[in-house]
Design a protein around this motif. Structure first.
Motif, mmCIF file in Angstrom:
data_model
loop_
_atom_site.group_PDB
_atom_site.id
_atom_site.type_symbol
_atom_site.label_atom_id
_atom_site.label_comp_id
_atom_site.label_asym_id
_atom_site.label_seq_id
_atom_site.Cartn_x
_atom_site.Cartn_y
_atom_site.Cartn_z
ATOM 1 N N CYS A 1 0.807 -1.204 0.000
ATOM 2 C CA CYS A 1 0.000 0.000 0.000
ATOM 3 C C CYS A 1 0.848 1.265 0.000
ATOM 4 O O CYS A 1 0.293 2.354 -0.020
ATOM 5 C CB CYS A 1 -0.938 -0.006 1.204
ATOM 6 S SG CYS A 1 -2.266 -1.226 1.080
ATOM 7 N N GLU A 2 2.155 1.110 0.060
ATOM 8 C CA GLU A 2 3.017 2.281 0.140
ATOM 9 C C GLU A 2 2.930 3.166 -1.098
ATOM 10 O O GLU A 2 3.145 4.356 -1.017
ATOM 11 C CB GLU A 2 4.458 1.852 0.399
ATOM 12 C CG GLU A 2 4.621 1.252 1.779
ATOM 13 C CD GLU A 2 6.004 0.689 2.023
ATOM 14 O OE1 GLU A 2 6.870 0.788 1.144
ATOM 15 O OE2 GLU A 2 6.207 0.140 3.114
ATOM 16 N N THR A 3 2.594 2.588 -2.257
ATOM 17 C CA THR A 3 2.502 3.375 -3.483
ATOM 18 C C THR A 3 1.048 3.686 -3.867
ATOM 19 O O THR A 3 0.808 4.312 -4.876
ATOM 20 C CB THR A 3 3.193 2.644 -4.653
ATOM 21 O OG1 THR A 3 2.549 1.382 -4.852
ATOM 22 C CG2 THR A 3 4.669 2.454 -4.372
ATOM 23 N N SER A 4 0.110 3.260 -3.052
ATOM 24 C CA SER A 4 -1.306 3.469 -3.335
ATOM 25 C C SER A 4 -1.711 4.912 -3.074
ATOM 26 O O SER A 4 -1.158 5.581 -2.204
ATOM 27 C CB SER A 4 -2.158 2.537 -2.472
ATOM 28 O OG SER A 4 -3.525 2.825 -2.651
ATOM 29 N N LYS A 5 -2.706 5.386 -3.826
ATOM 30 C CA LYS A 5 -3.240 6.731 -3.606
ATOM 31 C C LYS A 5 -4.320 6.720 -2.524
ATOM 32 O O LYS A 5 -4.743 7.770 -2.074
ATOM 33 C CB LYS A 5 -3.792 7.288 -4.910
ATOM 34 C CG LYS A 5 -2.683 7.525 -5.921
ATOM 35 C CD LYS A 5 -3.184 8.173 -7.172
ATOM 36 C CE LYS A 5 -1.998 8.290 -8.120
ATOM 37 N NZ LYS A 5 -2.194 9.193 -9.189
ATOM 38 N N GLU A 6 -4.749 5.514 -2.106
ATOM 39 C CA GLU A 6 -5.725 5.391 -1.029
ATOM 40 C C GLU A 6 -5.017 5.636 0.311
ATOM 41 O O GLU A 6 -3.796 5.530 0.404
ATOM 42 C CB GLU A 6 -6.302 3.972 -0.978
ATOM 43 C CG GLU A 6 -7.157 3.581 -2.156
ATOM 44 C CD GLU A 6 -7.664 2.158 -2.010
ATOM 45 O OE1 GLU A 6 -8.872 2.004 -1.776
ATOM 46 O OE2 GLU A 6 -6.857 1.221 -2.125
#
Length: 97
Positions: free
Chosen positions: A1-6
């Motif tokens: 999730c480190e690169t997620s926009k959420e």
């Protein structure tokens, strides 16, 4: 999730739901009918990123057991951090099947 926009929480929930749906095998009752219902999963991600203290509550024992089986498949995760130290984080999540 480190690169997620959420947000981290939203991304985690999205990934968790995806893993559950992908690996879930619907149990069948004594008559061979697929069991459907709702299960509430609760677990802790410890300081090392391991899932522990897994519980599932719902009306159907078979659904609870299957949901717990899926949680056992979770990979090691990045633990929660507070004050620069890894901490255990408790999660509780409904899962409709």
């Amino acid at each position: 999730c480190e690169t997620s926009k959420e947000t981290s929480k939203d991304c985690f929930n999205t990934q968790l739901n995806s893993l559950l749906k992908k690996n879930f095998k619907y149990p069948k009752d004594a008559n061979g009918n697929i069991v459907r219902g709702r299960t509430v999963l609760s677990f802790t991600v410890d300081e090392k990123g391991k899932v522990k203290d897994v519980k599932a509550t719902g009306d159907h024992k078979a659904l609870n057991e299957e949901a717990m089986r899926i949680v056992s498949l979770f990979p090691i995760m990045k633990p929660g951090i507070r004050g620069g130290k890894a901490i255990p984080v408790f999660y509780k999540m409904p899962f409709n099947l």
